[in-house]
Scaffold this motif. Structure first.
Motif, PDB file in Angstrom:
ATOM      1  N   ASN A  81      85.167  44.448  47.533  1.00 22.87           N
ATOM      2  CA  ASN A  81      86.203  43.566  47.008  1.00 22.87           C
ATOM      3  C   ASN A  81      86.524  43.955  45.561  1.00 22.87           C
ATOM      4  N   ILE A  82      87.063  45.152  45.405  1.00 22.61           N
ATOM      5  CA  ILE A  82      87.461  45.686  44.104  1.00 22.61           C
ATOM      6  C   ILE A  82      88.936  46.041  44.186  1.00 22.61           C
ATOM      7  N   ARG A  83      89.704  45.543  43.261  1.00 26.25           N
ATOM      8  CA  ARG A  83      91.127  45.841  43.204  1.00 26.25           C
ATOM      9  C   ARG A  83      91.452  46.327  41.800  1.00 26.25           C
ATOM     10  N   ILE A  84      91.711  47.619  41.665  1.00 20.03           N
ATOM     11  CA  ILE A  84      91.937  48.223  40.357  1.00 20.03           C
ATOM     12  C   ILE A  84      93.257  47.719  39.768  1.00 20.03           C
ATOM     13  N   ASN A  85      93.201  47.231  38.544  1.00 16.56           N
ATOM     14  CA  ASN A  85      94.388  46.820  37.811  1.00 16.56           C
ATOM     15  C   ASN A  85      94.769  47.967  36.878  1.00 16.56           C
ATOM     16  N   LEU A  90      93.157  58.353  39.976  1.00 16.90           N
ATOM     17  CA  LEU A  90      93.537  57.094  40.603  1.00 16.90           C
ATOM     18  C   LEU A  90      93.371  57.156  42.120  1.00 16.90           C
ATOM     19  N   GLU A  91      93.687  58.307  42.705  1.00 19.82           N
ATOM     20  CA  GLU A  91      93.513  58.464  44.152  1.00 19.82           C
ATOM     21  C   GLU A  91      92.035  58.431  44.520  1.00 19.82           C
ATOM     22  N   TYR A  92      91.194  59.085  43.722  1.00 15.52           N
ATOM     23  CA  TYR A  92      89.761  59.094  43.994  1.00 15.52           C
ATOM     24  C   TYR A  92      89.169  57.685  43.932  1.00 15.52           C
ATOM     25  N   ILE A  93      89.516  56.925  42.885  1.00 16.93           N
ATOM     26  CA  ILE A  93      88.835  55.645  42.693  1.00 16.93           C
ATOM     27  C   ILE A  93      89.328  54.568  43.654  1.00 16.93           C
ATOM     28  N   ARG A  94      90.358  54.854  44.421  1.00 12.15           N
ATOM     29  CA  ARG A  94      90.737  53.911  45.475  1.00 12.15           C
ATOM     30  C   ARG A  94      89.634  53.790  46.530  1.00 12.15           C
ATOM     31  N   ASP A  95      88.727  54.772  46.551  1.00 18.14           N
ATOM     32  CA  ASP A  95      87.578  54.677  47.463  1.00 18.14           C
ATOM     33  C   ASP A  95      86.793  53.394  47.211  1.00 18.14           C
ATOM     34  N   PHE A  96      86.745  52.947  45.960  1.00 19.41           N
ATOM     35  CA  PHE A  96      86.028  51.712  45.652  1.00 19.41           C
ATOM     36  C   PHE A  96      86.728  50.506  46.263  1.00 19.41           C
ATOM     37  N   GLU A  97      88.045  50.527  46.290  1.00 18.80           N
ATOM     38  CA  GLU A  97      88.787  49.422  46.877  1.00 18.80           C
ATOM     39  C   GLU A  97      88.571  49.347  48.382  1.00 18.80           C
ATOM     40  N   ARG A  98      88.379  50.509  49.008  1.00 23.88           N
ATOM     41  CA  ARG A  98      88.141  50.528  50.445  1.00 23.88           C
ATOM     42  C   ARG A  98      86.717  50.098  50.797  1.00 23.88           C
ATOM     43  N   SER A 107      84.429  42.142  36.717  1.00 26.91           N
ATOM     44  CA  SER A 107      85.348  41.372  37.539  1.00 26.91           C
ATOM     45  C   SER A 107      85.726  42.226  38.742  1.00 26.91           C
ATOM     46  N   GLY A 108      86.118  41.583  39.824  1.00 29.11           N
ATOM     47  CA  GLY A 108      86.566  42.327  40.986  1.00 29.11           C
ATOM     48  C   GLY A 108      87.920  42.974  40.791  1.00 29.11           C
ATOM     49  N   THR A 109      88.547  42.719  39.635  1.00 30.16           N
ATOM     50  CA  THR A 109      89.852  43.331  39.326  1.00 30.16           C
ATOM     51  C   THR A 109      89.780  44.043  37.976  1.00 30.16           C
ATOM     52  N   PRO A 110      88.930  45.060  37.868  1.00 26.15           N
ATOM     53  CA  PRO A 110      88.790  45.733  36.563  1.00 26.15           C
ATOM     54  C   PRO A 110      90.064  46.486  36.197  1.00 26.15           C
ATOM     55  N   SER A 111      90.467  46.384  34.951  1.00 23.41           N
ATOM     56  CA  SER A 111      91.635  47.134  34.489  1.00 23.41           C
ATOM     57  C   SER A 111      91.199  48.532  34.065  1.00 23.41           C
ATOM     58  N   VAL A 112      92.022  49.513  34.427  1.00 29.15           N
ATOM     59  CA  VAL A 112      91.752  50.925  34.119  1.00 29.15           C
ATOM     60  C   VAL A 112      92.956  51.487  33.373  1.00 29.15           C
ATOM     61  N   CYS A 113      92.701  52.188  32.294  1.00 34.92           N
ATOM     62  CA  CYS A 113      93.781  52.835  31.549  1.00 34.92           C
ATOM     63  C   CYS A 113      93.293  54.177  31.017  1.00 34.92           C
ATOM     64  N   PHE A 114      94.236  55.010  30.604  1.00 38.26           N
ATOM     65  CA  PHE A 114      93.933  56.337  30.073  1.00 38.26           C
ATOM     66  C   PHE A 114      94.387  56.391  28.618  1.00 38.26           C
ATOM     67  N   PRO A 156      81.315  41.033  46.273  1.00 42.39           N
ATOM     68  CA  PRO A 156      81.633  40.337  47.523  1.00 42.39           C
ATOM     69  C   PRO A 156      83.028  39.709  47.478  1.00 42.39           C
ATOM     70  N   GLU A 157      83.479  39.254  48.633  1.00 43.16           N
ATOM     71  CA  GLU A 157      84.746  38.537  48.713  1.00 43.16           C
ATOM     72  C   GLU A 157      84.646  37.207  47.961  1.00 43.16           C
ATOM     73  N   PRO A 158      85.791  36.660  47.509  1.00 41.72           N
ATOM     74  CA  PRO A 158      85.750  35.385  46.778  1.00 41.72           C
ATOM     75  C   PRO A 158      85.071  34.266  47.562  1.00 41.72           C
ATOM     76  N   VAL A 159      85.359  34.189  48.869  1.00 37.74           N
ATOM     77  CA  VAL A 159      84.632  33.257  49.726  1.00 37.74           C
ATOM     78  C   VAL A 159      83.461  34.034  50.311  1.00 37.74           C
ATOM     79  N   ARG A 160      82.268  33.754  49.818  1.00 38.18           N
ATOM     80  CA  ARG A 160      81.106  34.579  50.163  1.00 38.18           C
ATOM     81  C   ARG A 160      80.505  34.118  51.497  1.00 38.18           C
TER      82      ARG A 160
END
Length: 353
Positions: free
Chosen positions: A68-72, A57-65, A34-41, A246-250
Motif C-alpha cells: 500500500n505505497i502510492r508515490i507522490n 520512476l518506472e523502477y520504483i513503481r514496483d513498490f506500489e505493486r 507515510s503510504g504516500t511518500p513524496s519523491v522529487c529530484f 498495510p492497507e488503511p483498513v487493516r
C-alpha cells in the motif's frame, strides 16, 4: 557553526553514518513512512537527465505493486524556505540526487544547517566524497530537512549500459525502512562464506534470510546478484513491504477453506505465515473465535466442528503495534449437503470457466 548544529551533527554521526553509505526483509528499526511518500529530484535532473528520471520512476513503481505505497511525484524538488534560525527547510520526503546534474554528486551535502557528514565540531568529514549510493531511513526526514537531498543514486550499469533495476530498488528500500539482508546474523553460510557476508543484525527479521532480496549486496563468487541485477523485488521483499505498509483498513489475512464437511477438520492459518513471514517477529496477539468462543491464540486454527454456521473472528497485531481483524463465517455441512450445495454447482459451472 552554532551549538545546535554541532549536536545535530553528533546525532547523525551516531545514528546514520555507519549505515548510510551503500556501503529485506530486514527491518531497519527506523520506522516507516507515510503510504504516500513524496519523491522529487534535485537540481536540473528533469531537463539534464530526463531518461534516467523516468527510468527511476518506472523502477520504483514496483513498490506500489507490492504494498500500500502510492508515490507522490513532485518533479523537481521545491526551493527551500529559510527558517527563523537561518536553516534551510527542503520539501519532499525522498529527495534524490543523480550524477551529471547541476547539484554536485560528491562532497558536502548542500543546505544551510544540513548536519550530514559533519564531525563533532561541525566540520565536513569527507565521507560523501565517493560515488557510492545511500539513503536516509524514514525517521531521519525531520532531522535532515535542511539537506538538499537525502537519497544519493548512482548510475551503476550492466554490460548493456542500463542502470541496474535492483540498485534503484535497494536505495529506495532503505528509504522505506529496509536494511541490508546480507548483514543478518542468521545468514546461510552454506550459501556463501565470502568476506562481508553475515553480520550482527539480530532484530527486525520479518522473513527468513533471503539471498534473492534487492537489499542484499552482490557476492559474485556465491552466485548472488543482490542489488546488481534486474530481477526486481523478491517474494519476501514484497511480503516485508506488505507488512510494513498495510492497507488503511487493516485486515487479518488468512488462508484456508471456510466451507467444509463434517468429516474434515477446519484448518485456517495466517496468510503472512503462509507466505513465509517470521511470525515470532512480525506479529503477535493472535486470536481465533467461533461463535464468540476462543479456539486458538496461535497463528493457526485447527478443530473439528459439527454441522452448522459459525461466526468467525480473527485478529492479531503487528510488530509496530498496529491491529488487524477479520470477521466472516465458517459453514460446516454434512457430506450430502456439501455435495448438493458445493460439488454439484461447481461441476455445473466448470465447463463455462
Amino acid at each position: 557553526m552554532g551549538t545546535r548544529r554541532i549536536w545535530a551533527g553528533l546525532a547523525v554521526l551516531a545514528s546514520t553514518l555507519g549505515a548510510l553509505p551503500a556501503h529485506a526483509s530486514l527491518y531497519w528499526n527506523h520506522g516507516v513512512r507515510s503510504g504516500t511518500p513524496s519523491v522529487c529530484f534535485v537540481g536540473d535532473a528533469l531537463t539534464s537527465r530526463p531518461a534516467r528520471v523516468q527510468q527511476v520512476l518506472e523502477y520504483i513503481r514496483d513498490f506500489e505493486r507490492a504494498a500500500n505505497i502510492r508515490i507522490n511525484y513532485l518533479g523537481t524538488c521545491p526551493a527551500p524556505t529559510v527558517q527563523s534560525n537561518g536553516d534551510d527547510w527542503h520539501g519532499g520526503d525522498i529527495r534524490v540526487v543523480l550524477p551529471g546534474t547541476s547539484v554536485p554528486f560528491t562532497g558536502m551535502v548542500p543546505g544551510d544547517g544540513c548536519p550530514m557528514f559533519l564531525d563533532a565540531n561541525g566540520v565536513y568529514t569527507g565521507k560523501n566524497n565517493g560515488w557510492g549510493s545511500w539513503s536516509n531511513p524514514p525517521d531521519e526526514l525531520t532531522l535532515n530537512r535542511a539537506c538538499r537531498y537525502n537519497l544519493k543514486l548512482g548510475d551503476d550499469a550492466d554490460a548493456n549500459g542500463v542502470p541496474w533495476r535492483d540498485h534503484t530498488l535497494h536505495e529506495f528500500g532503505h528509504a522505506l525502512g529496509l536494511y541490508h539482508e546480507h548483514e543478518r546474523n542468521d545468514v546461510d553460510f552454506a550459501v556463501c562464506s565470502a568476506s562481508g557476508f553475515g553480520g550482527g543484525r539480530s532484530s527486525g527479521h520479518l522473513t527468513p534470510y533471503d539471498r534473492y532480496s534487492v537489499m542484499h549486496y552482490q557476492f559474485s563468487s556465491c552466485g548472488i546478484d543482490g542489488n546488481y541485477g534486474h530481477a526486481g523485488l523478491s517474494a519476501w521483499d514484497q511480503l516485508a513491504l506488505h507488512i510494513l505498509y498495510p492497507e488503511p483498513v487493516r485486515v487479518a489475512e488468512l488462508v484456508g477453506r471456510t466451507v467444509i464437511r463434517t468429516t474434515e477438520p477446519l484448518n485456517l492459518t495466517s496468510a503472512w505465515g503462509s507466505r513465509g513471514a517470521t511470525l515470532s517477529v512480525a506479529a503477535s496477539g493472535f486470536s481465533w473465535t467461533l461463535s464468540g468462543i476462543s479456539y486458538s491464540s496461535s497463528s493457526g486454527l485447527s478443530t473439528w466442528l459439527g454441522a452448522g454456521t459459525y461466526p468467525l473472528q480473527f485478529s492479531h497485531a503487528d510488530f509496530l503495534g498496529r491491529t488487524y481483524s477479520y470477521s466472516g463465517t465458517v459453514k460446516v455441512l454434512t457430506p450430502a449437503d456439501y455435495a448438493k450445495q458445493v460439488v454439484t454447482p461447481v461441476a455445473t459451472r466448470t465447463p463455462l470457466l
